[in-house]
Design a protein around this motif. Structure first.
Motif, PDB file in Angstrom:
ATOM      1  N   LYS A   1      74.703  72.262  95.413  1.00 25.48           N
ATOM      2  CA  LYS A   1      75.163  72.849  96.677  1.00 25.48           C
ATOM      3  C   LYS A   1      76.354  73.790  96.485  1.00 25.48           C
ATOM      4  CE  LYS A   1      72.989  71.294 100.483  1.00 25.48           C
ATOM      5  NZ  LYS A   1      72.566  72.172 101.615  1.00 25.48           N
ATOM      6  N   THR A   2      77.291  73.400  95.621  1.00 24.38           N
ATOM      7  CA  THR A   2      78.548  74.149  95.529  1.00 24.38           C
ATOM      8  C   THR A   2      78.801  74.791  94.171  1.00 24.38           C
ATOM      9  OG1 THR A   2      79.749  72.137  94.930  1.00 24.38           O
ATOM     10  CG2 THR A   2      79.630  72.699  97.275  1.00 24.38           C
ATOM     11  N   GLY A   3      77.956  74.524  93.173  1.00 20.86           N
ATOM     12  CA  GLY A   3      78.115  75.161  91.880  1.00 20.86           C
ATOM     13  C   GLY A   3      79.095  74.444  90.967  1.00 20.86           C
ATOM     14  N   LEU A   4      79.804  75.213  90.149  1.00 18.41           N
ATOM     15  CA  LEU A   4      80.706  74.664  89.140  1.00 18.41           C
ATOM     16  C   LEU A   4      81.865  73.921  89.796  1.00 18.41           C
ATOM     17  CD1 LEU A   4      81.437  74.626  86.053  1.00 18.41           C
ATOM     18  CD2 LEU A   4      82.824  76.664  86.528  1.00 18.41           C
ATOM     19  N   HIS A   5      82.174  72.744  89.292  1.00 12.32           N
ATOM     20  CA  HIS A   5      83.312  71.991  89.816  1.00 12.32           C
ATOM     21  C   HIS A   5      83.841  71.079  88.722  1.00 12.32           C
ATOM     22  CE1 HIS A   5      81.359  67.987  90.218  1.00 12.32           C
ATOM     23  NE2 HIS A   5      80.270  68.726  90.244  1.00 12.32           N
TER      24      HIS A   5
END
Length: 688
Positions: A673-677
């Motif tokens: 949903k939000t990519g790299l983390h």
């Protein structure tokens, strides 16, 4: 210059270089010494054709003449020609070459500029560009004699044919449009103004029109008609962000055929001819980014300057001209003026928020406006009501509650950590399939797929709530009924409004608010510009559809202390004729970040293939191009070192680490949903 630049190879010392008996030999000084007698800029270009540009070369080339034996040059190399005896012998050899032209053309006079030395330095770069391109092209044609003929068949601009296709394409779009009839009428007016303005004498132009008024096709119509009338060599379209490139290129290719993309995510050339054309920018229509275009004007190395001379005699269109950083504005605009006055270009600045460049006292901005009555167009395109909720800070949890009650809504925030926080708040309230997130923490392929899903939901009137950074503000075709925008510079607020009620079918609403967070902005300059909006709001409510208010904002910005001139380090470098320092200081994006290949599930086959290539043969420029769709740029390289694998390359049997390139294997660090983390939330504290 072509004849002179390799004159130093006519020496015994350099012949030993060819036999691999010698190294670190400077063969450029000899030709530069001869050229210095008739044109110092040509001499500098010759002297820098291997080691990069240096302004003060006189003492170096004189040292090679006045002392016997091989002396050290500025770069620590020995001169291939040294001493008067060798120079006399070389000069006699030079004069005996019957094929050398007996006359030489007069160089164009450089434009005058408030920025001392700027035009002369640009002219020197242009000369080096001509020289190094000729050098590389001669080598290519030696290996393949037909390469020039094949390339020339593909680089003719056929304006009449392209205009015919453009008309057909536009008629099809109009027939299928479900936009408001008044908006379609306005789009026709913008288009006609661009066509009519194309007959004006070459120079600098502005196009000031609201978002959603069909500027993409109108700009192309201007460029094609202008190129046709004034026999321009090519059209160069400059876009501010990589996120909008693919959408625009798709349109341009339908009209102009094989458009050349020149940016970090462009696909690799398929064959030698394509590579040759790409390296030289030898194409009728080129689409590039602000970073690639502007920074090329200030490079110092020959390898970075090959295509620069192809800009001459072009129509250059800047879409979203408001994206030029304040601290580079003077240098940038004055360079554009030099391109027009010295190198036969025409430059068009297009935006919904036209910067008042003429308010800067260090800029001579004499552009002509294409629209006959911009204020009237803005009044007729009012389709968004703006609610300025800036009297107090609002918690993101409260914003999430408001978003959850709206069916079609987008909220744009200034920082990635804010988007993550608001997205998490929404996930606790709404169904996951109704909530979307976009930022540059997501790879390009991921963002493209999410945008497609968002547009499908909007088209089918399904609930859709998007939380995003500003990467969607310019050129991304989204149409929400409601927008929320964290306080930002006015140009960002206006661009954000362009994603609301884009087709004029209903009344759109946009709320501008100040998040109740400790850090509000990604940079000091961004904060200062946002504060100018607050200053303006303290005087009167801002009408984003009033060009007078937009001009008032830019007047506040460009006359404020620190924004009425370019950054001192850059102007000092230009004043000192320091090519290398100028290149270092002129950066559209100050921090380049590190690149990480991510395991995005929809492209897992590509990921696996690239990982295999990286492990068996190391990475290469071609690999980097192939990796672009699933690569994320990250400003926390310290975190990447802990969770990702450092990329390597192989050279002469040895393995070397490649700075700034990583492979992320652990899928838990790349969210669908939000990519790299990262596991530490504070690690999200970096630029948009």
């Amino acid at each position: 210059m072509g004849w002179l630049h390799d004159m130093g190879k006519a020496s015994e010392l350099f012949q030993n270089v060819l036999k691999h008996h010698e190294h670190n030999v400077n063969h450029a000084a000899a030709g530069a010494w001869i050229a210095n007698h008739f044109n110092k800029q040509a001499a500098r270009a010759i002297y820098g054709h291997h080691d990069g540009l240096v302004w003060h070369i006189g003492s170096d080339i004189d040292r090679s003449l006045n002392k016997k034996g091989s002396q050290d040059s500025q770069k620590g190399k020995r001169f291939s020609i040294s001493g008067k005896e060798q120079y006399t012998e070389l000069f006699d050899y030079y004069k005996a070459l019957n094929s050398i032209p007996k006359t030489r053309p007069e160089l164009n006079k450089d434009a005058d500029s408030f920025y001392t030395n700027l035009p002369q330095m640009l002219h020197t770069r242009m000369l080096l560009s001509c020289l190094c391109d000729s050098d590389y092209s001669a080598t290519a044609s030696h290996e393949d004699e037909s390469i020039f003929e094949q390339a020339l068949c593909e680089n003719k601009i056929d304006a009449d044919y392209f205009l015919q296709i453009l008309t057909q394409f536009r008629n099809k779009i109009k027939a299928e449009s479900n936009s408001d009839s008044e908006l379609n009428l306005i789009r026709d007016e913008v288009y006609e103004c661009c066509v009519n303005a194309a007959s004006m004498e070459p120079g600098m132009f502005t196009l000031t029109a609201p978002t959603g008024t069909g500027k993409t096709l109108a700009l192309l119509a201007f460029a094609l008609n202008h190129a046709k009338q004034f026999k321009k060599s090519r059209i160069i379209i400059v876009l501010p962000f990589l996120s909008v490139i693919s959408q625009n290129v798709k349109i341009y290719r339908e009209i102009c055929g094989d458009v050349l993309e020149s940016h970090s995510m462009a696909k690799c050339a398929e064959n030698d001819i394509s590579h040759f054309i790409c390296e030289r920018w030898d194409s009728p229509v080129i689409v590039t980014t602000s970073v690639r275009f502007f920074e090329m004007l200030f490079k110092s190395k020959q390898t970075d300057l090959r295509s620069l001379h192809s800009i001459a005699n072009s129509v250059i269109v800047f879409d979203e001209a408001q994206s030029i950083p304040c601290e580079l504005t003077g240098t940038t605009i004055e360079s554009m003026r030099s391109l027009c006055e010295t190198f036969s270009c025409s430059v068009l600045f297009s935006t919904a928020t036209q910067p008042a460049f003429d308010k800067r006292k260090d800029i001579l901005f004499n552009a002509r406006e294409i629209m006959t009555n911009p204020s009237d167009i803005y009044n007729r395109t009012r389709r968004v009501n703006v609610n300025w909720k800036t009297d107090k800070r609002i918690p993101l949890s409260e914003i999430a509650e408001e978003l959850s009650k709206k069916k079609s809504v987008c909220c744009v925030l200034n920082r990635k950590d804010h988007t993550q926080k608001l997205f998490s708040e929404l996930m606790n309230i709404c169904s996951a399939d109704e909530i979307f997130h976009i930022s540059t923490d997501m790879c390009k392929s991921h963002r493209d797929n999410v945008l497609k899903e968002i547009n499908d939901r909007l088209d089918n009137n399904h609930p859709c709530r998007l939380v995003s950074t500003s990467c969607i503000e310019a050129g991304v075709d989204l149409d929400f009924s409601n927008m929320y925008r964290a306080m930002a510079p006015l140009e960002a607020i206006v661009q954000c409004a362009g994603r609301c009620n884009r087709n004029g079918r209903v009344n759109g609403d946009m709320t501008v608010f100040i998040p109740d967070e400790e850090k509000l902005y990604p940079s000091k300059s961004y904060e200062n510009a946002a504060n100018k909006v607050l200053i303006l709001l303290s005087k009167h409510e801002i009408d984003i559809c009033n060009p007078v208010h937009i001009c008032e904002y830019y007047t506040e910005l460009f006359t404020a202390s620190g924004y009425d001139h370019d950054k001192p380090a850059l102007t000092e470098a230009i004043t000192a004729h320091d090519f290398e320092k100028t290149e270092k200081e002129y950066r559209i994006i100050p921090h380049s970040g590190a690149n990480v290949l991510v395991p995005y599930s929809n492209e897992i086959d590509l990921f696996d293939e690239l990982v295999l290539q990286a492990h068996t043969g190391g990475i290469s420029p071609k690999w980097m191009k192939q990796a672009a769709p699933i690569t994320v740029s990250c400003y926390r390289e310290d975190k990447l070192r802990d969770i990702a694998e450092q990329c390597v390359m192989f050279y002469k049997g040895k393995k070397y680490d490649v700075p700034g390139w990583y492979i992320l294997h652990d899928e838990k660090f790349y969210d669908e949903k939000t990519g790299l983390h990262f596991t530490d939330d504070s690690s999200l504290d970096y630029l948009i």
